[in-house]
Design a protein around this motif. Sequence first.
Motif, PDB file in Angstrom:
ATOM      1  N   VAL A 257     -40.278 -32.698  45.124  1.00  0.00           N
ATOM      2  CA  VAL A 257     -39.292 -31.610  45.107  1.00  0.00           C
ATOM      3  C   VAL A 257     -38.062 -32.013  44.316  1.00  0.00           C
ATOM      4  O   VAL A 257     -37.517 -31.231  43.512  1.00  0.00           O
ATOM      5  N   CYS A 258     -37.602 -33.237  44.511  1.00  0.00           N
ATOM      6  CA  CYS A 258     -36.415 -33.719  43.806  1.00  0.00           C
ATOM      7  C   CYS A 258     -36.648 -33.768  42.300  1.00  0.00           C
ATOM      8  O   CYS A 258     -35.814 -33.295  41.515  1.00  0.00           O
ATOM      9  N   LEU A 259     -37.796 -34.311  41.866  1.00  0.00           N
ATOM     10  CA  LEU A 259     -38.077 -34.437  40.429  1.00  0.00           C
ATOM     11  C   LEU A 259     -38.276 -33.077  39.777  1.00  0.00           C
ATOM     12  O   LEU A 259     -37.765 -32.828  38.674  1.00  0.00           O
ATOM     13  N   LEU A 260     -39.034 -32.190  40.423  1.00  0.00           N
ATOM     14  CA  LEU A 260     -39.259 -30.869  39.845  1.00  0.00           C
ATOM     15  C   LEU A 260     -37.952 -30.075  39.752  1.00  0.00           C
ATOM     16  O   LEU A 260     -37.692 -29.410  38.738  1.00  0.00           O
ATOM     17  N   SER A 261     -37.137 -30.149  40.806  1.00  0.00           N
ATOM     18  CA  SER A 261     -35.855 -29.446  40.764  1.00  0.00           C
ATOM     19  C   SER A 261     -34.943 -30.023  39.692  1.00  0.00           C
ATOM     20  O   SER A 261     -34.241 -29.281  38.990  1.00  0.00           O
ATOM     21  N   LEU A 262     -34.961 -31.342  39.543  1.00  0.00           N
ATOM     22  CA  LEU A 262     -34.142 -31.972  38.506  1.00  0.00           C
ATOM     23  C   LEU A 262     -34.587 -31.542  37.116  1.00  0.00           C
ATOM     24  O   LEU A 262     -33.756 -31.259  36.238  1.00  0.00           O
ATOM     25  N   ALA A 263     -35.919 -31.478  36.892  1.00  0.00           N
ATOM     26  CA  ALA A 263     -36.420 -31.035  35.596  1.00  0.00           C
ATOM     27  C   ALA A 263     -36.012 -29.591  35.307  1.00  0.00           C
ATOM     28  O   ALA A 263     -35.616 -29.248  34.180  1.00  0.00           O
ATOM     29  N   MET A 264     -36.073 -28.729  36.322  1.00  0.00           N
ATOM     30  CA  MET A 264     -35.682 -27.336  36.130  1.00  0.00           C
ATOM     31  C   MET A 264     -34.187 -27.219  35.859  1.00  0.00           C
ATOM     32  O   MET A 264     -33.757 -26.402  35.028  1.00  0.00           O
ATOM     33  N   VAL A 265     -33.392 -28.003  36.545  1.00  0.00           N
ATOM     34  CA  VAL A 265     -31.947 -27.977  36.313  1.00  0.00           C
ATOM     35  C   VAL A 265     -31.626 -28.384  34.877  1.00  0.00           C
ATOM     36  O   VAL A 265     -30.813 -27.732  34.196  1.00  0.00           O
ATOM     37  N   LEU A 266     -32.247 -29.459  34.411  1.00  0.00           N
ATOM     38  CA  LEU A 266     -31.989 -29.923  33.040  1.00  0.00           C
ATOM     39  C   LEU A 266     -32.453 -28.891  32.017  1.00  0.00           C
ATOM     40  O   LEU A 266     -31.767 -28.642  31.013  1.00  0.00           O
ATOM     41  N   ALA A 267     -33.623 -28.273  32.261  1.00  0.00           N
ATOM     42  CA  ALA A 267     -34.135 -27.274  31.324  1.00  0.00           C
ATOM     43  C   ALA A 267     -33.232 -26.045  31.276  1.00  0.00           C
ATOM     44  O   ALA A 267     -32.930 -25.522  30.191  1.00  0.00           O
ATOM     45  N   LEU A 268     -32.795 -25.577  32.460  1.00  0.00           N
ATOM     46  CA  LEU A 268     -31.922 -24.413  32.488  1.00  0.00           C
ATOM     47  C   LEU A 268     -30.562 -24.713  31.863  1.00  0.00           C
ATOM     48  O   LEU A 268     -29.994 -23.866  31.150  1.00  0.00           O
ATOM     49  N   ALA A 269     -30.034 -25.894  32.140  1.00  0.00           N
ATOM     50  CA  ALA A 269     -28.747 -26.263  31.551  1.00  0.00           C
ATOM     51  C   ALA A 269     -28.848 -26.351  30.035  1.00  0.00           C
ATOM     52  O   ALA A 269     -27.949 -25.911  29.304  1.00  0.00           O
ATOM     53  N   ALA A 270     -29.961 -26.924  29.529  1.00  0.00           N
ATOM     54  CA  ALA A 270     -30.163 -27.001  28.081  1.00  0.00           C
ATOM     55  C   ALA A 270     -30.282 -25.619  27.463  1.00  0.00           C
ATOM     56  O   ALA A 270     -29.726 -25.350  26.385  1.00  0.00           O
ATOM     57  N   MET A 271     -30.980 -24.707  28.147  1.00  0.00           N
ATOM     58  CA  MET A 271     -31.106 -23.339  27.640  1.00  0.00           C
ATOM     59  C   MET A 271     -29.758 -22.634  27.626  1.00  0.00           C
ATOM     60  O   MET A 271     -29.435 -21.894  26.693  1.00  0.00           O
TER      61      MET A 271
END
Length: 289
Positions: A257-271
């Motif tokens: 959960v931590c890794l998937l949420s972190l990946a989504m946060v980074l992707a959304l922030a980059a977008m």
Amino acid sequence: MAADASSSSEVTSSVILSGRRRGVAARLEQDVVIMESRTFVRRIPVAAIERVEIRGAKGRSLVLVLTPPEKAHAESWTVDSHSAPAVRAFADTLRLLLPVRDAGEVRTDGALLVTRVPVEKPTIGWRRAALRLLVSLYLLAAAAMLVVGLLGAYEWYAALACWLVGSLAIPVRHGVSAGWDMTREAWRLRTSGVLVEGRKSYYGTYEFTDLDGRIRSLKDSYESAERVRILYDPADPQQTAQVGHRTVGTLAFGGLVCLLSLAMVLALAAMGLAGPLAALHVLSFGPLY
């Protein structure tokens, strides 16, 4: 899961009446009515109250009339609330505590018994100040992109859309925090936990005795056995405890959960950042629309 420590003494909750304005409330503690406001906290002894009245539209105002001195006007305090039933409940509770007085009894000035203490405003920490600054900058950036888009620069509409989509990183980051807390709790139980036997007290709740001899309760609606094994952390049995001693699955799930949420946060922030940077021609990776 959090375990609750059982107590043999009964605790009586204070009766609280919330006001319409933020920070305004009346609280009854033993023989004292505490009236809170944004500027002062007044402590009114019950002995200083002559009567309690309910006024206002639909009975949403509580009025405390203090005992007046001889041939003088009585001072009163009012709390306006949103809930008429809450006003009635507070008034009924307070009336039971009022002393019985004779009609000819000499009254002392109840206002002299009221104490007033100024409210100390909490200092704004650097974290809260930084958060307010970031929120202000975020709103200003979104407003600027919208204004530029309305003036005819259509590429800023795409930039604003990316910016708003990137805003989803703010709630998604709670997944990172939740996964990290789950992993950390499971690791603490795995490395420092103590395994004891718990007995079912009622549906979904088990009781166990910690190393200090205190009886604690733990809620778990997934178990139905009369006796279970409970793993808890002796350093923090109030918050860190679980039914069963298996922690591998919890560690794996929390880490995922931590890794998937972190990946989504980074992707959304980059977008969110890619749109404005592309509109400013800082990035060039093809058309955005």
